[in-house]
Design a protein around this motif. Structure first.
Motif, short mmCIF file in Angstrom:
data_model
loop_
_atom_site.label_atom_id
_atom_site.label_comp_id
_atom_site.label_asym_id
_atom_site.label_seq_id
_atom_site.Cartn_x
_atom_site.Cartn_y
_atom_site.Cartn_z
N LEU A 9 2.94 1.90 -44.85
CA LEU A 9 2.76 3.11 -44.05
C LEU A 9 3.69 4.21 -44.53
O LEU A 9 4.72 3.95 -45.16
N ASP A 13 1.79 8.14 -40.64
CA ASP A 13 1.23 7.08 -39.80
C ASP A 13 2.03 6.84 -38.52
O ASP A 13 1.75 5.90 -37.79
N LEU A 17 1.46 3.90 -35.55
CA LEU A 17 2.45 2.84 -35.41
C LEU A 17 3.01 2.79 -33.99
O LEU A 17 3.16 1.72 -33.40
N LEU A 47 11.09 3.80 -35.14
CA LEU A 47 9.91 3.73 -36.02
C LEU A 47 9.90 4.87 -37.02
O LEU A 47 9.56 4.67 -38.19
N VAL A 56 7.30 -0.46 -44.21
CA VAL A 56 6.51 -0.80 -43.04
C VAL A 56 5.13 -1.14 -43.55
O VAL A 56 4.46 -0.31 -44.16
N ALA A 58 1.29 -2.66 -42.62
CA ALA A 58 0.39 -2.83 -41.49
C ALA A 58 -0.99 -3.25 -41.96
O ALA A 58 -1.44 -2.89 -43.04
N ILE A 65 -4.15 0.10 -36.34
CA ILE A 65 -3.19 -0.93 -36.73
C ILE A 65 -3.33 -2.10 -35.75
O ILE A 65 -3.26 -1.90 -34.53
N ALA A 68 1.64 -5.52 -37.78
CA ALA A 68 2.63 -4.77 -38.54
C ALA A 68 3.93 -5.54 -38.62
O ALA A 68 4.22 -6.41 -37.80
#
Length: 175
Positions: A9, A13, A17, A47, A56, A58, A65, A68
């Motif tokens: 990601l 994103d 997330l 995040l 990250v 996913a 998503i 993840a």
């Protein structure tokens, strides 16, 4: 079941997330769960930082998503003194916030995501993956053991959101 896509990601994103982890946190039912608290751990800021400084990864189904995990490079300072079996100087990744959305569990997606995370660790030169799991999160422990993670020891860790808690330390040789 398989993912439509699995990818690293980017900052673009972030909202997807956030939606994912909010849903995971909202559907925890105590007992056999990681005991995450949205807004504390994980949080929007955590995040955002992860997307900027970590890997990250996913898995997506229908552009959402559904699984993840976050890899940081270098061992966690909370893991100092753990009697790890695999000692490889500076070639350690730590897995954080590994989850599959509750609506998509028990479909093989955790294994597929873990394979992608292990490959992501390899891609950046990491040979070992460390993680911790709360002692009451038996489903996660069973998964990690089935995948090949080795139990190292139990210790008390101080989590920002839940305080001092017993956790079990696991490691996997990723190469």
């Amino acid at each position: 079941m398989t993912f439509d896509a699995v990818r690293a990601l980017t900052s673009a994103d972030l909202e997807l997330l956030i939606q994912f982890y909010q849903a995971v946190c909202a559907q925890q039912s105590g007992g056999d769960n990681p005991d995450w608290h949205w807004g504390e751990y994980p949080s929007r800021n955590l995040l955002r930082e992860a997307l900027q400084t970590r890997r990250v990864i996913a898995g997506f189904i229908d552009q959402k998503i559904v699984a993840a995990g976050i890899l940081s490079v270098g061992d966690d300072e909370d893991y100092q003194g753990v009697n790890w079996s695999y000692v490889v100087d500076r070639q350690i990744a730590v897995l954080h916030l590994f989850a599959v959305h509750p609506d998509f569990r028990r479909r093989g997606l955790a294994t597929a995501l873990m394979q992608a995370l292990v490959q992501a660790a390899r891609d950046v030169g990491q040979r070992v993956i460390h993680l911790d799991v709360l002692t009451r999160d038996t489903s996660a422990e069973q998964f990690y053991r089935r995948y090949g993670y080795r139990f190292v020891e139990e210790r008390i860790l101080n989590y920002d959101d839940i305080g001092e808690t017993a956790a079990r330390m696991y490691e996997l040789m990723a190469d």
